[in-house]
Design an enzyme around this catalytic site. Structure first.
Site, PDB file in Angstrom:
ATOM      1  N   ILE A 186      -3.137  11.892  38.821  1.00 26.66           N
ATOM      2  CA  ILE A 186      -3.371  10.884  37.793  1.00 26.66           C
ATOM      3  C   ILE A 186      -2.187   9.942  37.660  1.00 26.66           C
ATOM      4  O   ILE A 186      -2.366   8.725  37.534  1.00 26.66           O
ATOM      5  CB  ILE A 186      -3.668  11.579  36.445  1.00 26.66           C
ATOM      6  CG1 ILE A 186      -5.061  12.230  36.481  1.00 26.66           C
ATOM      7  CG2 ILE A 186      -3.590  10.592  35.284  1.00 26.66           C
ATOM      8  CD1 ILE A 186      -5.368  13.092  35.274  1.00 26.66           C
ATOM      9  N   ASP A 233      14.466  16.855  38.425  1.00 29.01           N
ATOM     10  CA  ASP A 233      13.709  17.909  37.756  1.00 29.01           C
ATOM     11  C   ASP A 233      13.708  17.572  36.271  1.00 29.01           C
ATOM     12  O   ASP A 233      14.774  17.470  35.648  1.00 29.01           O
ATOM     13  CB  ASP A 233      14.383  19.264  37.997  1.00 29.01           C
ATOM     14  CG  ASP A 233      13.583  20.437  37.439  1.00 29.01           C
ATOM     15  OD1 ASP A 233      12.780  20.240  36.503  1.00 29.01           O
ATOM     16  OD2 ASP A 233      13.776  21.572  37.935  1.00 29.01           O
ATOM     17  N   SER A 246      -1.210  13.788  28.155  1.00 24.69           N
ATOM     18  CA  SER A 246      -1.513  15.030  27.452  1.00 24.69           C
ATOM     19  C   SER A 246      -2.807  15.616  28.003  1.00 24.69           C
ATOM     20  O   SER A 246      -3.078  15.536  29.203  1.00 24.69           O
ATOM     21  CB  SER A 246      -1.597  14.766  25.946  1.00 24.69           C
ATOM     22  OG  SER A 246      -1.759  15.965  25.224  1.00 24.69           O
ATOM     23  N   LYS A 267       0.940  20.683  25.260  1.00 21.33           N
ATOM     24  CA  LYS A 267       0.385  19.341  25.073  1.00 21.33           C
ATOM     25  C   LYS A 267       0.250  18.968  23.599  1.00 21.33           C
ATOM     26  O   LYS A 267       0.381  17.797  23.235  1.00 21.33           O
ATOM     27  CB  LYS A 267      -0.972  19.239  25.774  1.00 21.33           C
ATOM     28  CG  LYS A 267      -0.890  19.323  27.298  1.00 21.33           C
ATOM     29  CD  LYS A 267       0.059  18.293  27.891  1.00 21.33           C
ATOM     30  CE  LYS A 267      -0.062  18.236  29.413  1.00 21.33           C
ATOM     31  NZ  LYS A 267       0.922  17.298  30.027  1.00 21.33           N
TER      32      LYS A 267
END
Length: 321
Positions: free
Chosen positions: A65, A111, A188, A206
């Site tokens: 995404i 990271d 999220s 989330k």
């Protein structure tokens, strides 16, 4: 109200007469096909140069995404820096994104759990482009596990990547985003809107990301910075889709008012809007991109069988438990 038939069901004509007596609209013998929303490219709605001169900083931008969002933002004129842990993957994605859009994308190995590496990535963006306008906090980790089988370390790892990673990304970039009066999008999910078995770790992470973004919107709004959340639903062709897939149910227990699984382009289009001037008065919002499926969602797997017998999940899941 319950209509009971003593013998065979009535004809459509008789049933319509019965429904009319109860004040219920009549039905058609043949139901029409349900609408299926088209998948469109953001360039069909937004000008190709709306982000000219802008720079995007995206964690998790090498795949899925977040890569789709990065490509869409670049197609509208922005340059980009994509961040991740695997340099080879970042370099390949950067070349492909640059070639596909005609803009410049550079890799920055970092990271998100390590604040120093993110600060170095932000500085790399400044050295290369002189600014950061847009930030996508998209690094994430997920897998299926019941609470009873989830180690403390596994839970902590997802919190560190999703929640702490979002926080660290904000901290590393906010001085630069204030200068450009830019905007944030945190990626999220909708899993925590209703309890989702086997997803306690990502649900907690989330939910925290949503709260973080809202506070960011309130604190940074006076500085000219906006912050919103995109909460993708079931997006076909992504790693998350595969991990939550039921091998024995091709529909995955999914139903949406708009008639299909989500596409990466659906999420990318929302990102283009939220970063555009058209959303200049939109901040502190959580925007699901799920075709309305959350209003119809049940658990992905048989309930309560899947929680009473976790071993039964092994046979159903495409991904590892």
């Amino acid at each position: 109200m319950e209509l009971k038939f003593s013998a065979s069901p009535p004809s459509a004509r008789l049933l319509n007469l019965m429904l009319f007596d109860f004040g219920i609209p009549s039905i058609s013998p043949m139901s029409p096909s349900a609408y299926v929303a088209p998948i469109v490219d953001s360039t069909s709605s937004f000008k190709s140069d709306i982000f000219a001169g802008k720079v995007l900083f995206c964690t998790g931008g090498a795949s899925g995404i977040c890569r789709g969002m990065t490509e869409a933002i670049m197609r509208h004129g922005a340059n980009a820096v994509i961040i991740g842990r695997r340099l080879d993957r970042l370099e390949q994605a950067s070349k492909e994104l640059s070639a596909a859009t005609g803009r410049t994308c550079i890799p920055a190995q970092a990271d998100v759990r390590q604040p120093n590496s993110l600060q170095e990535a932000a500085q790399k963006a400044i050295n290369a482009f002189g600014r950061i306008d847009f930030v996508i906090c998209g690094a994430a980790g997920n897998f299926m596990a019941p609470i009873s089988g989830l180690s403390e370390n596994a839970f902590k790892t997802v919190i560190e990547i999703d929640t702490l990673g979002t926080y660290n990304t904000v901290k590393a970039t906010i001085p630069h985003v204030r200068v450009t009066k830019g905007a944030y999008i945190s990626v999220s999910a909708t899993l925590h809107y209703n309890a989702t078995p086997y997803q306690v770790h990502v649900s907690a992470a989330k939910a925290a990301v949503d709260a973080l973004s809202n506070v960011l919107a309130v604190e940074e709004g006076p500085h000219g910075v906006r912050s919103n959340v995109i909460a993708p639903g079931f997006i076909a062709g992504t790693e998350g889709f595969d991990r939550l897939s039921n091998k024995d149910d091709q529909s995955h227990g999914f139903s949406a008012p708009l008639g299909r699984f989500g596409d990466v382009k659906d999420v990318a289009n929302a990102a283009v809007f939220l970063f555009s001037d058209a959303a200049s008065y939109v901040t502190g919002q959580v925007i699901p991109v799920d075709g309305g499926s959350e209003h119809l969602r049940s658990t992905f797997f048989p309930y309560p069988q899947s929680v009473l017998d976790p071993t039964s999940m092994q046979k159903l899941m495409k991904g590892k438990l």
